[in-house]
Design a protein around this motif. Structure first.
Motif, PDB file in Angstrom:
ATOM      1  N   GLU A   5       0.822  -1.113  -0.163  1.00  0.00           N
ATOM      2  CA  GLU A   5       0.035   0.003   0.045  1.00  0.00           C
ATOM      3  C   GLU A   5       0.753   1.279   0.089  1.00  0.00           C
ATOM      4  OE1 GLU A   5      -3.335   0.505  -0.229  1.00  0.00           O
ATOM      5  OE2 GLU A   5      -3.688  -1.637  -0.631  1.00  0.00           O
ATOM      6  N   LEU A   6       0.352   2.422  -0.358  1.00  0.00           N
ATOM      7  CA  LEU A   6       0.934   3.851  -0.200  1.00  0.00           C
ATOM      8  C   LEU A   6      -0.270   4.359   0.789  1.00  0.00           C
ATOM      9  CD1 LEU A   6       3.263   5.712  -1.077  1.00  0.00           C
ATOM     10  CD2 LEU A   6       1.289   6.617  -2.622  1.00  0.00           C
ATOM     11  N   ASN A   7       0.370   5.052   1.702  1.00  0.00           N
ATOM     12  CA  ASN A   7      -0.457   5.851   2.612  1.00  0.00           C
ATOM     13  C   ASN A   7      -0.124   7.302   2.660  1.00  0.00           C
ATOM     14  OD1 ASN A   7      -2.074   3.767   3.909  1.00  0.00           O
ATOM     15  ND2 ASN A   7      -0.176   3.016   5.024  1.00  0.00           N
ATOM     16  N   VAL A   8      -1.019   8.037   2.161  1.00  0.00           N
ATOM     17  CA  VAL A   8      -0.736   9.478   2.109  1.00  0.00           C
ATOM     18  C   VAL A   8      -1.503  10.430   3.122  1.00  0.00           C
ATOM     19  CG1 VAL A   8      -0.721  11.394   0.356  1.00  0.00           C
ATOM     20  CG2 VAL A   8      -0.339   8.987  -0.444  1.00  0.00           C
ATOM     21  N   SER A   9      -0.775  11.298   3.661  1.00  0.00           N
ATOM     22  CA  SER A   9      -1.503  12.365   4.602  1.00  0.00           C
ATOM     23  C   SER A   9      -1.123  13.461   4.097  1.00  0.00           C
ATOM     24  CB  SER A   9      -1.359  11.746   6.056  1.00  0.00           C
ATOM     25  OG  SER A   9      -0.135  11.976   6.244  1.00  0.00           O
ATOM     26  N   THR A  10      -1.742  14.566   4.649  1.00  0.00           N
ATOM     27  CA  THR A  10      -1.232  15.976   4.435  1.00  0.00           C
ATOM     28  C   THR A  10      -1.617  16.777   5.839  1.00  0.00           C
ATOM     29  OG1 THR A  10      -3.444  16.685   3.747  1.00  0.00           O
ATOM     30  CG2 THR A  10      -2.159  16.060   1.979  1.00  0.00           C
ATOM     31  N   SER A  11      -0.834  17.699   6.011  1.00  0.00           N
ATOM     32  CA  SER A  11      -0.775  18.515   7.171  1.00  0.00           C
ATOM     33  C   SER A  11      -0.127  20.141   6.804  1.00  0.00           C
ATOM     34  CB  SER A  11       0.057  17.806   8.359  1.00  0.00           C
ATOM     35  OG  SER A  11       1.222  17.826   8.006  1.00  0.00           O
ATOM     36  N   SER A  12      -0.299  20.934   7.976  1.00  0.00           N
ATOM     37  CA  SER A  12       0.399  21.965   7.651  1.00  0.00           C
ATOM     38  C   SER A  12       1.289  22.301   8.824  1.00  0.00           C
ATOM     39  CB  SER A  12      -0.575  23.044   7.749  1.00  0.00           C
ATOM     40  OG  SER A  12      -0.148  24.453   7.216  1.00  0.00           O
ATOM     41  N   GLN A  13       2.627  22.631   8.411  1.00  0.00           N
ATOM     42  CA  GLN A  13       3.901  22.846   9.548  1.00  0.00           C
ATOM     43  C   GLN A  13       4.749  24.105   8.881  1.00  0.00           C
ATOM     44  OE1 GLN A  13       6.191  19.673  10.110  1.00  0.00           O
ATOM     45  NE2 GLN A  13       4.480  18.140  10.112  1.00  0.00           N
ATOM     46  N   GLU A  14       4.769  24.856   9.942  1.00  0.00           N
ATOM     47  CA  GLU A  14       5.754  26.113   9.508  1.00  0.00           C
ATOM     48  C   GLU A  14       5.293  26.783   8.224  1.00  0.00           C
ATOM     49  OE1 GLU A  14       8.251  27.261  11.664  1.00  0.00           O
ATOM     50  OE2 GLU A  14       7.013  26.085  12.982  1.00  0.00           O
ATOM     51  N   GLY A  15       4.129  27.175   7.945  1.00  0.00           N
ATOM     52  CA  GLY A  15       3.794  27.539   6.628  1.00  0.00           C
ATOM     53  C   GLY A  15       4.000  26.734   5.296  1.00  0.00           C
ATOM     54  N   HIS A  16       3.993  25.423   5.613  1.00  0.00           N
ATOM     55  CA  HIS A  16       4.159  24.447   4.617  1.00  0.00           C
ATOM     56  C   HIS A  16       3.212  23.703   4.357  1.00  0.00           C
ATOM     57  CE1 HIS A  16       8.462  25.669   3.721  1.00  0.00           C
ATOM     58  NE2 HIS A  16       8.709  25.408   5.173  1.00  0.00           N
ATOM     59  N   ALA A  17       2.504  23.303   3.389  1.00  0.00           N
ATOM     60  CA  ALA A  17       1.869  22.126   3.020  1.00  0.00           C
ATOM     61  C   ALA A  17       2.543  20.976   2.843  1.00  0.00           C
ATOM     62  CB  ALA A  17       0.909  22.334   1.741  1.00  0.00           C
ATOM     63  N   VAL A  18       2.435  20.120   3.849  1.00  0.00           N
ATOM     64  CA  VAL A  18       3.293  18.823   3.847  1.00  0.00           C
ATOM     65  C   VAL A  18       2.532  17.697   3.679  1.00  0.00           C
ATOM     66  CG1 VAL A  18       4.590  17.254   5.507  1.00  0.00           C
ATOM     67  CG2 VAL A  18       4.722  19.730   5.955  1.00  0.00           C
ATOM     68  N   VAL A  19       2.815  17.018   2.571  1.00  0.00           N
ATOM     69  CA  VAL A  19       2.380  15.662   2.083  1.00  0.00           C
ATOM     70  C   VAL A  19       3.316  14.513   2.617  1.00  0.00           C
ATOM     71  CG1 VAL A  19       1.450  14.435   0.136  1.00  0.00           C
ATOM     72  CG2 VAL A  19       1.438  16.847   0.091  1.00  0.00           C
ATOM     73  N   THR A  20       2.741  13.594   3.278  1.00  0.00           N
ATOM     74  CA  THR A  20       3.608  12.735   3.705  1.00  0.00           C
ATOM     75  C   THR A  20       3.294  11.283   3.049  1.00  0.00           C
ATOM     76  OG1 THR A  20       3.609  13.753   5.912  1.00  0.00           O
ATOM     77  CG2 THR A  20       4.330  11.138   5.713  1.00  0.00           C
ATOM     78  N   ALA A  21       4.107  10.604   2.426  1.00  0.00           N
ATOM     79  CA  ALA A  21       3.865   9.351   2.018  1.00  0.00           C
ATOM     80  C   ALA A  21       4.639   8.130   2.312  1.00  0.00           C
ATOM     81  CB  ALA A  21       4.021   9.394   0.384  1.00  0.00           C
ATOM     82  N   THR A  22       4.001   6.864   2.763  1.00  0.00           N
ATOM     83  CA  THR A  22       4.815   5.718   3.185  1.00  0.00           C
ATOM     84  C   THR A  22       4.327   4.646   2.275  1.00  0.00           C
ATOM     85  OG1 THR A  22       2.962   5.398   4.944  1.00  0.00           O
ATOM     86  CG2 THR A  22       4.871   6.898   5.615  1.00  0.00           C
ATOM     87  N   GLY A  23       5.289   3.955   1.986  1.00  0.00           N
ATOM     88  CA  GLY A  23       4.838   2.795   1.248  1.00  0.00           C
ATOM     89  C   GLY A  23       5.863   2.773   0.047  1.00  0.00           C
ATOM     90  N   GLU A  24       5.109   2.103  -1.088  1.00  0.00           N
ATOM     91  CA  GLU A  24       5.906   2.203  -2.500  1.00  0.00           C
ATOM     92  C   GLU A  24       4.947   2.897  -3.242  1.00  0.00           C
ATOM     93  OE1 GLU A  24       6.679  -1.873  -3.770  1.00  0.00           O
ATOM     94  OE2 GLU A  24       7.698  -2.412  -1.815  1.00  0.00           O
ATOM     95  N   LEU A  25       5.778   3.551  -3.974  1.00  0.00           N
ATOM     96  CA  LEU A  25       5.055   4.645  -4.738  1.00  0.00           C
ATOM     97  C   LEU A  25       5.500   4.216  -6.261  1.00  0.00           C
ATOM     98  CD1 LEU A  25       3.768   7.364  -5.452  1.00  0.00           C
ATOM     99  CD2 LEU A  25       6.171   8.566  -5.217  1.00  0.00           C
ATOM    100  N   ASP A  26       4.348   3.518  -6.830  1.00  0.00           N
ATOM    101  CA  ASP A  26       4.324   3.110  -8.089  1.00  0.00           C
ATOM    102  C   ASP A  26       3.188   3.119  -9.218  1.00  0.00           C
ATOM    103  OD1 ASP A  26       2.566   1.299  -7.452  1.00  0.00           O
ATOM    104  OD2 ASP A  26       4.245  -0.264  -6.930  1.00  0.00           O
ATOM    105  N   LEU A  27       3.137   2.408 -10.231  1.00  0.00           N
ATOM    106  CA  LEU A  27       1.963   2.502 -11.035  1.00  0.00           C
ATOM    107  C   LEU A  27       0.655   2.371 -10.662  1.00  0.00           C
ATOM    108  CD1 LEU A  27       1.119   2.876 -14.069  1.00  0.00           C
ATOM    109  CD2 LEU A  27       1.152   0.198 -13.988  1.00  0.00           C
ATOM    110  N   TYR A  28       0.506   1.494  -9.576  1.00  0.00           N
ATOM    111  CA  TYR A  28      -0.779   1.176  -8.947  1.00  0.00           C
ATOM    112  C   TYR A  28      -0.976   2.191  -7.758  1.00  0.00           C
ATOM    113  CZ  TYR A  28       0.245  -2.661 -11.768  1.00  0.00           C
ATOM    114  OH  TYR A  28       0.516  -3.716 -12.763  1.00  0.00           O
ATOM    115  N   THR A  29      -0.110   2.796  -7.139  1.00  0.00           N
ATOM    116  CA  THR A  29      -0.198   3.626  -5.953  1.00  0.00           C
ATOM    117  C   THR A  29      -0.188   5.204  -6.235  1.00  0.00           C
ATOM    118  OG1 THR A  29       2.033   3.278  -5.217  1.00  0.00           O
ATOM    119  CG2 THR A  29       0.361   1.825  -4.279  1.00  0.00           C
ATOM    120  N   ALA A  30       0.682   5.511  -7.274  1.00  0.00           N
ATOM    121  CA  ALA A  30       0.790   6.783  -7.579  1.00  0.00           C
ATOM    122  C   ALA A  30      -0.366   7.764  -7.578  1.00  0.00           C
ATOM    123  CB  ALA A  30       1.825   6.904  -8.973  1.00  0.00           C
ATOM    124  N   PRO A  31      -1.622   7.028  -8.175  1.00  0.00           N
ATOM    125  CA  PRO A  31      -2.703   8.112  -8.027  1.00  0.00           C
ATOM    126  C   PRO A  31      -3.031   8.617  -6.724  1.00  0.00           C
ATOM    127  CG  PRO A  31      -2.937   6.231  -9.550  1.00  0.00           C
ATOM    128  CD  PRO A  31      -1.709   5.763  -8.786  1.00  0.00           C
TER     129      PRO A  31
END
Length: 114
Positions: A5-31
């Protein structure tokens, strides 16, 4: 075959939008990552940090998702950086020459006191 799986979450830190991804980023999970980045860009974020410290693998599809988001943000004067890629993922950026295209940092900007 094991399903990664690829888990993706978003947050805001120090004025940045932070997108955190964990797992494998490939053809099936990239969307999943593409959807999260599109949402952040739609919300008019001007500074985006993608935390890759939990990504174990990234293929060309994942690279293209990251490139597309960076281009859209750069076109409107924003900043886009990749944070904390593991050595194996950092190596992919180096081999493809994308380490000279992306801003790659060792970690996500620290959250300040709340």
């Amino acid at each position: 075959m094991r399903l990664v799986e690829l888990n993706v979450s978003t947050s805001s830190q120090e004025g940045h939008a932070v997108v955190t991804a964990t797992g494998e980023l490939d053809l099936y999970t990239a969307p999943r990552l593409q959807t999260a980045l599109a949402t952040v860009l739609h919300d008019r974020a001007v500074s985006v940090v993608v935390d890759l410290s939990g990504v174990e693998f990234c293929d060309s599809t994942g690279m293209n998702v990251l490139l597309g988001a960076m281009k859209r943000l750069n076109d409107r004067g924003g900043s886009f950086e990749l944070a904390g890629p593991r050595p194996s993922v950092r190596r992919i950026f180096q081999v493809t020459g994308l380490d000279t295209v992306f801003t790659i940092t060792d970690g996500v900007p620290a959250a300040g006191p709340r």
